[in-house]
Write a protein that holds these residues in place. Sequence first.
Motif, PDB file in Angstrom:
ATOM      1  N   SER A   1       0.868  -0.948  -0.372  1.00 32.39           N
ATOM      2  CA  SER A   1      -0.113   0.058  -0.282  1.00 32.39           C
ATOM      3  C   SER A   1       0.738   1.513  -0.212  1.00 32.39           C
ATOM      4  CB  SER A   1      -1.050  -0.084   1.619  1.00 32.39           C
ATOM      5  OG  SER A   1      -1.709  -1.439   1.280  1.00 32.39           O
TER       6      SER A   1
ATOM      7  N   SER B   1      -6.795   0.397  -2.692  1.00 31.70           N
ATOM      8  CA  SER B   1      -7.767  -1.140  -2.768  1.00 31.70           C
ATOM      9  C   SER B   1      -6.717  -0.951  -4.817  1.00 31.70           C
ATOM     10  CB  SER B   1      -9.027   0.039  -3.023  1.00 31.70           C
ATOM     11  OG  SER B   1      -9.621  -0.299  -1.311  1.00 31.70           O
TER      12      SER B   1
ATOM     13  N   SER C   1     -10.684  -5.603   0.995  1.00 30.65           N
ATOM     14  CA  SER C   1     -11.671  -4.803   1.938  1.00 30.65           C
ATOM     15  C   SER C   1     -13.014  -5.627   1.454  1.00 30.65           C
ATOM     16  CB  SER C   1     -11.906  -3.439   1.521  1.00 30.65           C
ATOM     17  OG  SER C   1     -12.694  -3.696   0.400  1.00 30.65           O
TER      18      SER C   1
ATOM     19  N   GLU D   1     -15.501  -4.550  -0.044  1.00 28.13           N
ATOM     20  CA  GLU D   1     -16.053  -4.791  -1.225  1.00 28.13           C
ATOM     21  C   GLU D   1     -15.244  -4.705  -2.137  1.00 28.13           C
ATOM     22  OE1 GLU D   1     -15.011  -2.096   1.511  1.00 28.13           O
ATOM     23  OE2 GLU D   1     -17.688  -1.883   2.371  1.00 28.13           O
TER      24      GLU D   1
HETATM   25  C1  LIG Z   1      -5.017  -4.062  10.325  1.00 25.92           C
HETATM   26  C2  LIG Z   1      -4.329  -3.889   8.253  1.00 25.92           C
HETATM   27  C3  LIG Z   1      -2.786  -4.202   8.552  1.00 25.92           C
HETATM   28  C4  LIG Z   1      -2.378  -4.163   6.960  1.00 25.92           C
HETATM   29  N1  LIG Z   1      -1.362  -4.588   6.437  1.00 25.92           N
HETATM   30  C5  LIG Z   1      -0.742  -3.945   5.344  1.00 25.92           C
HETATM   31  C6  LIG Z   1       0.104  -5.049   4.611  1.00 25.92           C
HETATM   32  O1  LIG Z   1       1.020  -5.597   5.725  1.00 25.92           O
HETATM   33  N2  LIG Z   1       1.098  -4.254   4.017  1.00 25.92           N
HETATM   34  C7  LIG Z   1       0.511  -3.433   2.849  1.00 25.92           C
HETATM   35  O2  LIG Z   1       0.880  -2.946   2.065  1.00 25.92           O
HETATM   36  N3  LIG Z   1      -0.218  -3.438   3.196  1.00 25.92           N
HETATM   37  C8  LIG Z   1      -0.664  -3.028   4.522  1.00 25.92           C
HETATM   38  N4  LIG Z   1      -2.676  -2.721   5.197  1.00 25.92           N
HETATM   39  C9  LIG Z   1      -3.263  -1.126   3.583  1.00 25.92           C
HETATM   40  C10 LIG Z   1      -4.499  -2.056   3.437  1.00 25.92           C
HETATM   41  O3  LIG Z   1      -3.891  -3.010   2.150  1.00 25.92           O
HETATM   42  C11 LIG Z   1      -5.413  -1.336   2.914  1.00 25.92           C
HETATM   43  O4  LIG Z   1      -6.102  -0.304   3.658  1.00 25.92           O
HETATM   44  C12 LIG Z   1      -6.552  -2.036   1.619  1.00 25.92           C
HETATM   45  O5  LIG Z   1      -5.675  -2.481   0.865  1.00 25.92           O
HETATM   46  C13 LIG Z   1      -7.325  -0.677   1.850  1.00 25.92           C
HETATM   47  O6  LIG Z   1      -6.364   0.502   1.011  1.00 25.92           O
HETATM   48  P1  LIG Z   1      -7.110   2.118   1.769  1.00 25.92           P
HETATM   49  O7  LIG Z   1      -6.685   1.601   3.297  1.00 25.92           O
HETATM   50  O8  LIG Z   1      -6.269   3.123   1.432  1.00 25.92           O
HETATM   51  O9  LIG Z   1      -8.831   2.397   1.841  1.00 25.92           O
HETATM   52  P2  LIG Z   1      -9.034   2.785  -0.067  1.00 25.92           P
HETATM   53  O10 LIG Z   1      -8.528   2.223  -1.109  1.00 25.92           O
HETATM   54  O11 LIG Z   1      -8.709   4.285   0.353  1.00 25.92           O
HETATM   55  O12 LIG Z   1     -10.783   2.523   0.516  1.00 25.92           O
HETATM   56  C14 LIG Z   1     -11.504   3.564   1.334  1.00 25.92           C
HETATM   57  C15 LIG Z   1     -12.913   2.170   1.007  1.00 25.92           C
HETATM   58  O13 LIG Z   1     -13.456   2.856   0.066  1.00 25.92           O
HETATM   59  C16 LIG Z   1     -13.770   0.898  -0.561  1.00 25.92           C
HETATM   60  N5  LIG Z   1     -14.170   0.876  -1.937  1.00 25.92           N
HETATM   61  C17 LIG Z   1     -13.080   1.434  -2.970  1.00 25.92           C
HETATM   62  N6  LIG Z   1     -12.446   1.133  -3.919  1.00 25.92           N
HETATM   63  C18 LIG Z   1     -13.738   0.935  -4.378  1.00 25.92           C
HETATM   64  C19 LIG Z   1     -14.324   0.525  -5.367  1.00 25.92           C
HETATM   65  N7  LIG Z   1     -13.958   0.078  -6.233  1.00 25.92           N
HETATM   66  N8  LIG Z   1     -15.525  -0.391  -5.680  1.00 25.92           N
HETATM   67  C20 LIG Z   1     -16.021  -0.643  -4.167  1.00 25.92           C
HETATM   68  N9  LIG Z   1     -15.873   0.509  -3.142  1.00 25.92           N
HETATM   69  C21 LIG Z   1     -13.951   0.734  -2.881  1.00 25.92           C
HETATM   70  C22 LIG Z   1     -12.922   0.682  -0.120  1.00 25.92           C
HETATM   71  O14 LIG Z   1     -12.904  -1.115   0.076  1.00 25.92           O
HETATM   72  C23 LIG Z   1     -12.644   0.966   1.599  1.00 25.92           C
HETATM   73  O15 LIG Z   1     -14.017   0.724   2.189  1.00 25.92           O
HETATM   74  C24 LIG Z   1      -3.633  -2.778   6.071  1.00 25.92           C
HETATM   75  C25 LIG Z   1      -3.972  -2.457   6.627  1.00 25.92           C
HETATM   76  C26 LIG Z   1      -5.235  -2.531   7.478  1.00 25.92           C
HETATM   77  C27 LIG Z   1      -5.550  -2.610   8.186  1.00 25.92           C
END
Ligand SMILES: Cc1cc2nc3c(=O)[nH]c(=O)nc-3n(C[C@H](O)[C@H](O)[C@H](O)COP(=O)(O)OP(=O)(O)OC[C@H]3O[C@@H](n4cnc5c(N)ncnc54)[C@H](O)[C@@H]3O)c2cc1C
Length: 388
Positions: free
Chosen positions: A126, A132, A360, A362
């Motif tokens: 990330s 996402s 996620s 979603e």
């Molecule tokens: C406990 C935890 C551990 C983690 N560990 C790691 C790790 O080890 N390494 C790493 O690289 N990352 C890690 N992450 C990060 C994780 O991979 C991201 O949080 C995840 O990919 C979502 O990205 P974001 O948080 O930027 O949310 P965003 O992508 O900004 O999304 C925000 C919301 O919008 C929704 N959304 C986005 N796009 C769409 C779509 N096309 N259709 C419907 N809904 C959508 C998402 O589901 C979410 O609810 C971790 C996260 C958590 C919470």
Amino acid sequence: MNFDFTEEQKLLAASVHGFAQAHLVDGTLARAHNPRFPFEVAQLMSRQGLMGITIPAADGGQGGTLMDAVIVIEQVAAVCPRSSDVLQFGNFGPIRTFAEYASPAQKQKWLPDLLAGRAVMSLGMSEPDAGSAVTDLATSAKPDGAHCVLNGTKLFSTFSPDAKIFLIYVRFGPGLGGIGSVLVERDTPGFHIGPPSAFMSGEEWCELHFDGCRIPAENVLLGPGGFKKQIAGFNVERIGNATRSLAFGRYAFNAAREHVATRKQFGRPLCEFQGLQWKFADMALKLEGAQLLLYRAAVNADRGLPSAYETSVAKAACNLAGFEVAHEAVQAMGATGYSRDTLVEWCMRRTRGWMIAGGSIEMLKNRIAEHVFDRRFDQRGRQAAAAE
Ligand SMILES: Cc1cc2nc3c(=O)[nH]c(=O)nc-3n(C[C@H](O)[C@H](O)[C@H](O)COP(=O)(O)OP(=O)(O)OC[C@H]3O[C@@H](n4cnc5c(N)ncnc54)[C@H](O)[C@@H]3O)c2cc1C
């Protein structure tokens, strides 16, 4: 079709249960509330042969199946949920992608320490503008003679405060075909690790900054075009996250069941009130249904790699069941469940994170919908897809 464990699986479950009862009961609460990686548990697990379960024996693993690893997580989490994080690391996390695709020299250099619980690996996928939409990642890798130069920032990497080695998704060139991955050691010049931040669960992560960071060219794990392989490996990580979600939900369920069976209000045990009985029936339905989906994905895994669709269904079901059950368990236990003196509230906070992490809910539903309609829905829309 048979819904029972085989004799071997029963023996494995019983022996891991006995091991967990003997070694992990003491300190369960303290371990959960310590945000740092429990190296002493990792070394204990290693001595017990519980690290690298699905990694071939030739590479120092146990040569077992994905289902064996699922059983082991379930048994350990039932006694000490936090200790199962070590099993995630040692069997399902970036170590699996690493073991699948690393060169013999890379394996020789890092696998022994990882499997012995002396070192932990963190995954950097990330970024500030690629969550996402992970394929938007911008961290660049430019080959430069015998080196590769990295620039960019990663966020949220689990175990990053303690990791010795990082598996970093990088961009060698434009588009999906330009994505690959590299291995970066903690003390590499140009690699800056920020101070720890905490998730709601108490787990810590650090920002990772690559500022002209030069790594040896032999630290490339997968070159351009490696993304599909990385995601195939990542499906294993999702099975581990699904397993812990469900196991933590079940841990909370068992604690709450015990509580309502013994605590009396209005002169009767709480479990004699139908309002609570139905809560527990609903919780059981969620746990049992998700468990079957999880086992299907694990048992059907081809050469240890589960299918994307079965993984998506299993992870979504387990994430929802785990959190909803833990949430209801807190309610059924009243202030006791909300207190940090039990692990029920902790299970609720941990399971909440997996509804976001590693695909996620979603994004998993987007994948499931593609299966339902038997067509691809490009999340960027038609024009953007054409431009890519
Ligand atoms: C406990 C935890 C551990 C983690 N560990 C790691 C790790 O080890 N390494 C790493 O690289 N990352 C890690 N992450 C990060 C994780 O991979 C991201 O949080 C995840 O990919 C979502 O990205 P974001 O948080 O930027 O949310 P965003 O992508 O900004 O999304 C925000 C919301 O919008 C929704 N959304 C986005 N796009 C769409 C779509 N096309 N259709 C419907 N809904 C959508 C998402 O589901 C979410 O609810 C971790 C996260 C958590 C919470």
